[in-house]
Write a protein that holds these residues in place. Sequence first.
Motif, PDB file in Angstrom:
ATOM      1  N   ASP A  26      -6.558   7.212   0.363  1.00 55.45           N
ATOM      2  CA  ASP A  26      -6.519   5.968  -0.324  1.00 55.45           C
ATOM      3  C   ASP A  26      -7.582   5.635  -1.424  1.00 55.45           C
ATOM      4  OD1 ASP A  26      -4.613   5.414   1.734  1.00 55.45           O
ATOM      5  OD2 ASP A  26      -5.908   4.270   3.064  1.00 55.45           O
ATOM      6  N   SER A  36       1.136  10.123   5.343  1.00 59.06           N
ATOM      7  CA  SER A  36      -0.399   9.543   5.619  1.00 59.06           C
ATOM      8  C   SER A  36      -0.640   9.365   7.032  1.00 59.06           C
ATOM      9  CB  SER A  36      -0.496   8.073   4.683  1.00 59.06           C
ATOM     10  OG  SER A  36       0.313   7.114   5.458  1.00 59.06           O
ATOM     11  N   MET A  67      -4.456   3.980  -7.162  1.00 56.78           N
ATOM     12  CA  MET A  67      -2.840   3.698  -6.814  1.00 56.78           C
ATOM     13  C   MET A  67      -2.378   2.220  -6.683  1.00 56.78           C
ATOM     14  SD  MET A  67      -3.067   4.837  -2.784  1.00 56.78           S
ATOM     15  CE  MET A  67      -2.586   3.805  -1.563  1.00 56.78           C
ATOM     16  N   HIS A  97       0.965  -1.196  -0.200  1.00 58.36           N
ATOM     17  CA  HIS A  97      -0.213   0.063  -0.182  1.00 58.36           C
ATOM     18  C   HIS A  97       0.963   1.201   0.018  1.00 58.36           C
ATOM     19  CE1 HIS A  97      -3.363   2.477   1.069  1.00 58.36           C
ATOM     20  NE2 HIS A  97      -2.753   3.105   1.883  1.00 58.36           N
ATOM     21  N   HIS A 154       1.202   4.606  -2.803  1.00 56.84           N
ATOM     22  CA  HIS A 154       1.030   5.925  -2.845  1.00 56.84           C
ATOM     23  C   HIS A 154       2.027   6.735  -3.762  1.00 56.84           C
ATOM     24  CE1 HIS A 154      -2.108   6.882   0.188  1.00 56.84           C
ATOM     25  NE2 HIS A 154      -1.506   6.166   0.928  1.00 56.84           N
TER      26      HIS A 154
HETATM   27 ZN    ZN Z   1      -2.620   5.180   2.429  1.00 57.37          ZN
END
Ligand code: ZN
Length: 352
Positions: free
Chosen positions: A319, A145, A323, A111, A115
Motif C-alpha cells: 500500500d 493482497s 496508487m 483502494h 492497485h
Molecule cells: Zn492494498
Amino acid sequence: MTILGIETSCDETSVAIVRGGDELLSNVVASSMDAHIKYGGIVPEVAARAQSEYMIPVLENSLKQAGCEWSDIDAIAVTYGPGLGGSLLVGVMTAKTLGQMHKKPLIPVNHVQAHMAVNLLTKTALDLKLPNDPPDFPALCLIVSGGHSQIVCYESPIDYKILGQTRDDAVGEAFDKVAKILGVPYPGGPSVSKLAKQGDPSAYSLPKSRLQSPYDFSFSGLKTAVLRLAQKETGKDHSFPSFELASHLSDKQKADIAASFQYTAIETLLDKLTHAEEEINPKSIIITGGVSANKYLRTRAYELFGSKLHSTDPKLSTDNGAMIASLGYQIYKNNRQVSNYESLHIEPSLQM
Ligand code: ZN
Ligand code: KG4
C-alpha cells in the motif's frame, strides 16, 4: 494537472504526488507495522492512532519531496474504502480539512482499483524502477493482497470488469496465517518467502483448490492443509495449540512447509491467470498488490508471459499513496466521481 493522494486504509500512512498522470513526484510512506508485530496482526486502534500522529509530517515531507506548494496541487485523492474504519477516517477527514483550507476538489478512490492504476506510472526521480511504458489495454490484471485476490479485465485506466475472485481467504491472508503456524513474524508474505528460499517446494504435496468457476480462488483449504501437515509432522492433534506447533518443527521442516505452501499458492494463482490469458488474449498482463512483491510469483509470471507481463517496482506493490494519486488523476481527468465535502464518506466494506 497535479494530484495529491492520501492512503490510510490499513497500517500505512502515505501521501504521494503525481503530475500529468504518469510522473511520480513524491511518495512518502510511514508504517506502524512494528507496533503490530507482537500481536501477530494489525490492531485497528493502534493503526488509527499512529496514522493521526504520522499524517501531518508525512504530508509535509511529501510536498517537500515533490518540490510542490499547495498552489501547484489541482485536487486531493483519498482512499475511502475498503479498509479499517478508524484508519480510513483519518485519511478522509484529513482530505476534507485540506480540501476546505486550500479550496481543492476531492476525489474518492477505491483502494483495490488503485492497485491496478499504480501500473500507469512510468516516470520518477525517486529510487524506484518503473516500467518504461504504461500497460497496453485491455490488460488482464491479477490483484493479490492481504484483503483481495481477483482476476480483472482492466479495459482502460478507469474501466474494468471482474472475472473472478476468492471465495474465502485472500492469498496474502493465507501467507499471514501460514506464517503464524510456522512461527515467523507478521506480515507473513515476506517471512514465509524468506523461509521458503531454504526449502524444497516438492517436499510436501498440498492441495490446489478445484472450483467450478474458472477464475475464482479459494485459499482456506490450503491454509487448513498446512495446519494439518504441521500437526502430522509434530505428532500433535487438533487439541494442541496451533501457535505452539512451530517450536516442535525443525528448521528443515519449516523451510520445506513454507516452500511447498508458496509453490502451491502461487501456482494456483498462475493456473487461473494462464487460463484467463488463453481465453481473453489480452494485450498485457499485470500482477499487482502486496503479494505481487513475491519473487517466486514475479519469476514464474515472467517465465509464463514474457514481454506481455507488466509489473512495477515491488516497493509499489504494497500500500502507498502513489496508487491513490494515480487513480485519482484518471478519475479527475475523466470527470468521474468528484466529491464535495458533505458527500465524501468512508466505506470500509466497499466492493470493486
Ligand atoms: Zn492494498
Ligand atoms: O496490498 P497490501 O499492502 O495490503 C492490502 O491491500 O491488503 O498487501 C499486504 C499483503 C500481506 O498479506 C502480506 O503478507 C503480503 O501482502 N505480502 C507478500 C509479500 N510481501 C507482502 N506476500 C507474499 N510474498 C511477499 N514478498
